[in-house]
Design an enzyme around this catalytic site. Sequence first.
Site, mmCIF file in Angstrom:
data_model
loop_
_atom_site.group_PDB
_atom_site.id
_atom_site.type_symbol
_atom_site.label_atom_id
_atom_site.label_comp_id
_atom_site.label_asym_id
_atom_site.label_seq_id
_atom_site.Cartn_x
_atom_site.Cartn_y
_atom_site.Cartn_z
ATOM 1 N N ASP A 93 -6.928 -0.950 -4.821
ATOM 2 C CA ASP A 93 -8.064 -0.821 -3.975
ATOM 3 C C ASP A 93 -8.993 0.169 -4.502
ATOM 4 O OD1 ASP A 93 -6.816 -2.481 -1.935
ATOM 5 O OD2 ASP A 93 -5.792 -0.831 -1.045
ATOM 6 N N ASP A 125 0.914 -1.238 -0.081
ATOM 7 C CA ASP A 125 0.010 -0.070 0.057
ATOM 8 C C ASP A 125 0.769 1.107 0.106
ATOM 9 O OD1 ASP A 125 -2.587 -1.379 0.004
ATOM 10 O OD2 ASP A 125 -2.641 -1.323 2.019
#
Length: 167
Positions: free
Chosen positions: A126, A110
């Site tokens: 995402d 991330d």
Amino acid sequence: MLYLFLALILAAVDQLTKALTVSFIALGDKVSVFPGIVGLTHTRNTGMAFSMLSDSGWLLPVVSGVMIIALVIILFVGKFNKFERVCLALAIGGALGNGVDRALYGYVVDMIEVQFMNFAIFNFADCCIVVGCILFAIAYIFFHGDDKKKKMAEIERLKEDDAEEEL
């Protein structure tokens, strides 16, 4: 096939953004993109959204795989319009991007950090999943079947016109 190709392109873009993050930002380091708005922070997430089910071992890769297969089947079997299919392709591409990370590394890279509010750090995959699912839900709930309703209304109108002509 076009929609599956779109999903593969989105998964590739996700993998590229993750590779660039790993190559140029040390784990835990932050890079300000638009100060006070958004930045990049290299993190690893062993769970899913908001780190739920972190360190669940084999469970998330298996669930991800099953979901990807289910979405692909739905994409090809379902009676959806082009926009709904693009939305499904977004979700599939995101799921593939994160699925590759989970299968290869046991975690997802991330990097996108919203700085003006306290929010989880996330990645391109995402974004694809969330945007694809939200737009699909809106399109399906509010617009799916409108063509059928219009066709049925036209058929009813034609029947009424024929009935009037017979009188």
